[in-house]
Design an enzyme around this catalytic site. Structure first.
Site, PDB file in Angstrom:
ATOM      1  N   HIS A  77       0.831  -1.223   0.000  1.00 30.62           N
ATOM      2  CA  HIS A  77       0.000   0.000   0.000  1.00 30.62           C
ATOM      3  C   HIS A  77       0.862   1.268   0.000  1.00 30.62           C
ATOM      4  CE1 HIS A  77      -3.245  -2.794   1.198  1.00 30.62           C
ATOM      5  NE2 HIS A  77      -2.335  -3.275   2.028  1.00 30.62           N
TER       6      HIS A  77
ATOM      7  N   GLU B  59       9.975   8.468 -16.881  1.00 34.01           N
ATOM      8  CA  GLU B  59       8.669   9.087 -17.163  1.00 34.01           C
ATOM      9  C   GLU B  59       8.220   8.797 -18.592  1.00 34.01           C
ATOM     10  OE1 GLU B  59       8.813  12.889 -14.103  1.00 34.01           O
ATOM     11  OE2 GLU B  59       9.351  13.185 -16.181  1.00 34.01           O
TER      12      GLU B  59
END
Ligand code: ARG
Length: 471
Positions: free
Chosen positions: A162, A296
């Protein structure tokens, strides 16, 4: 390209009006399928060789065709070839140039063949080679990851669930997780290659041909495992293109996940890793910036490749048997997928060679996050406390630590013992990060010794694949 006299269409016999100029340009594929010229010529040489062996062409005709095609190839490679839009595609451009140079024998090349089985063969030959190159590129990146995993086998960092600090792991172990994803990608592509390596040639337009061809022989000449079983399927099947793009999409999904982690890890907030300057860019306005452009961009490129998969599935879904012109639309998505996949792998291989770890930051992040809480629970279980009770005890200790701003290992024995008197002085060995990772000492676990053993096994899996050295 300006053309003084437009070349005659092979179908001129049946037509009364010339092709509308716009339609000619609209339906032409030569601007992109010329990229297949080498495979087109390779397929034609094999076809002519088979025709001569079967007595359908004379050996003089075969020789003229083979040397003529080799000359065309040389002209294309020298940049001296005039590509013609009116000739539509790579197949007719090459054939027309051949006939221009050798005369009537050139017109016989297309005996027992159609552009429908020809193009299906060309794309398979091209993609087969690209899959092999991509396989090597994946292995190169895997080798870099193995070197990194070995170098950083002891480097402590938080493992996350998480995106919350969960348990300590080693950076080397994390790199080996990436290695496994890439290993499945390589395996998937090898599997795709196996189904791709079947030869459509001989299916002709759709129903086969009346000439006594030997498809087995042509398949051998071209390195195909076998000729296709059904001519209708052979000219229309593009499953291999969809499978390849699906495999590419999964691979790009993996690279995109790696990218997400590298982008986070190289941020000022994490500062776990540093990328080499040669793989980053700055900002034209903010002098302090060092941007992780490569990850990216790779993350971004996953989008177009997922799109190509959807594009190809949609291309095929409404097509009745057999060949339809729709199929001409298979090439650009495939070319774009291959180019961007190879580019992304190459960029990653270079970039990962220059990754350095900020060990203090990584260790600190693991130490700050109560990442040894499970180890404390396991310790209590070993002292005879049921796991659920142990979980409760540790929860209370964590709550104290949160309140005090101290990690578990920084609480005193007295503080810890207020939650359970099973806790003794030896507890501190399990509360250390080193103790925590070392204890996960089984196949697939994060213990440094296991990471080193996993690297050795992984190298074994990569040996014999070619490319750079195994080390
Ligand atoms: N350029 C075509 C393609 O890429 C070649 C096959 C054309 N066949 C035909 N019957 N029009 O699919």
């Amino acid at each position: 390209m300006p053309q003084s006299t437009p070349p005659a269409k092979p179908w001129a016999g049946r037509f009364n009006a010339p092709t509308d100029a716009f339609v000619e340009a609209f339906t032409a594929s030569v601007d992109f399928d010329r990229r297949l010229y080498r495979y087109d010529i390779q397929g034609s040489i094999a076809h002519a060789t088979m025709l001569a062996r079967q007595g359908i062409l004379s050996s003089a005709e075969r020789d003229a065709i083979v040397s003529g095609l080799e000359a065309v190839r040389a002209r294309i490679e020298a940049g001296e070839f005039q590509w013609s839009i009116p000739l539509e595609d790579v197949h007719m451009n090459v054939e027309s140039a051949l006939t221009d140079s050798i005369g009537d024998a050139g017109k016989k090349l297309h005996t027992g063949r159609s552009r429908n089985d020809q193009v299906a063969t060309d794309v398979r030959l091209w993609l087969r080679e690209e899959i092999d190159l991509i396989g090597h590129a994946i292995a190169d990146l895997q080798r870099v990851l193995l070197r990194l995993a070995e170098r950083e086998a002891d480097a402590l960092m938080p493992g996350f669930t998480h995106l919350q600090v969960a348990q300590p792991v080693t950076f080397g172990h994390h790199m080996l997780a990436w290695f496994e994803m890439l290993d499945r990608d390589r395996d998937r592509l090898a599997d795709c290659r196996r189904r791709l390596n079947v030869m459509p040639l001989g299916a002709a337009a759709l129903a086969g041909t009346t000439y006594p061809i030997d498809r087995q022989y042509t398949a051998e000449l071209l390195g195909f495992d076998r000729p296709s079983e059904n001519s209708l399927d052979a000219v229309s099947d593009r499953d291999f293109a969809i499978e390849f793009t699906a495999d590419a999409a999964i691979l790009m999904m993996h690279l995109s996940r790696f990218s997400e982690e590298l982008i986070l890890w190289s941020s000022a907030q994490f500062a776990f890793v540093e990328m080499s300057d040669s793989f980053c860019t700055g900002s034209s306005i903010m002098p302090q910036k060092k941007n992780p452009d490569v990850p990216e961009l790779v993350r971004g490129k996953s989008g177009r490749i997922f799109g190509h998969l959807m594009g190809l599935l949609t291309l095929m879904k409404g097509q009745p048997l057999a060949y339809n012109k729709d199929n001409q639309e298979d090439k650009e998505p495939l070319f774009d997928t291959v180019d961007n996949l190879k580019g992304s792998l190459k960029a990653y291989t270079g970039m990962m060679q220059g990754i350095t770890c900020n060990h203090a930051r990584m260790r600190d992040a693991a130490a700050r996050g109560f990442s040894t809480a499970t180890d404390l629970a396991d310790y209590l279980v070993r002292k005879g406390i049921p796991f659920r009770d142990a979980h409760e005890i540790v929860g209370k200790a964590v709550a104290l630590g949160v309140g005090e701003g101290r990690d578990l290992g920084e609480l005193s024995l007295t503080e810890l013992r207020q939650f359970s008197d099973a806790i003794e002085a030896d507890v501190y060995s399990v509360l250390t990060l080193e103790g925590s990772v070392a204890a996960r000492d089984h196949l697939g676990g994060t213990a440094p010794a296991q990471v080193r053993a996993a690297v050795a096994r992984a190298r074994q899996r990569l040996t014999g694949l070619g490319g750079a050295d195994g080390g």
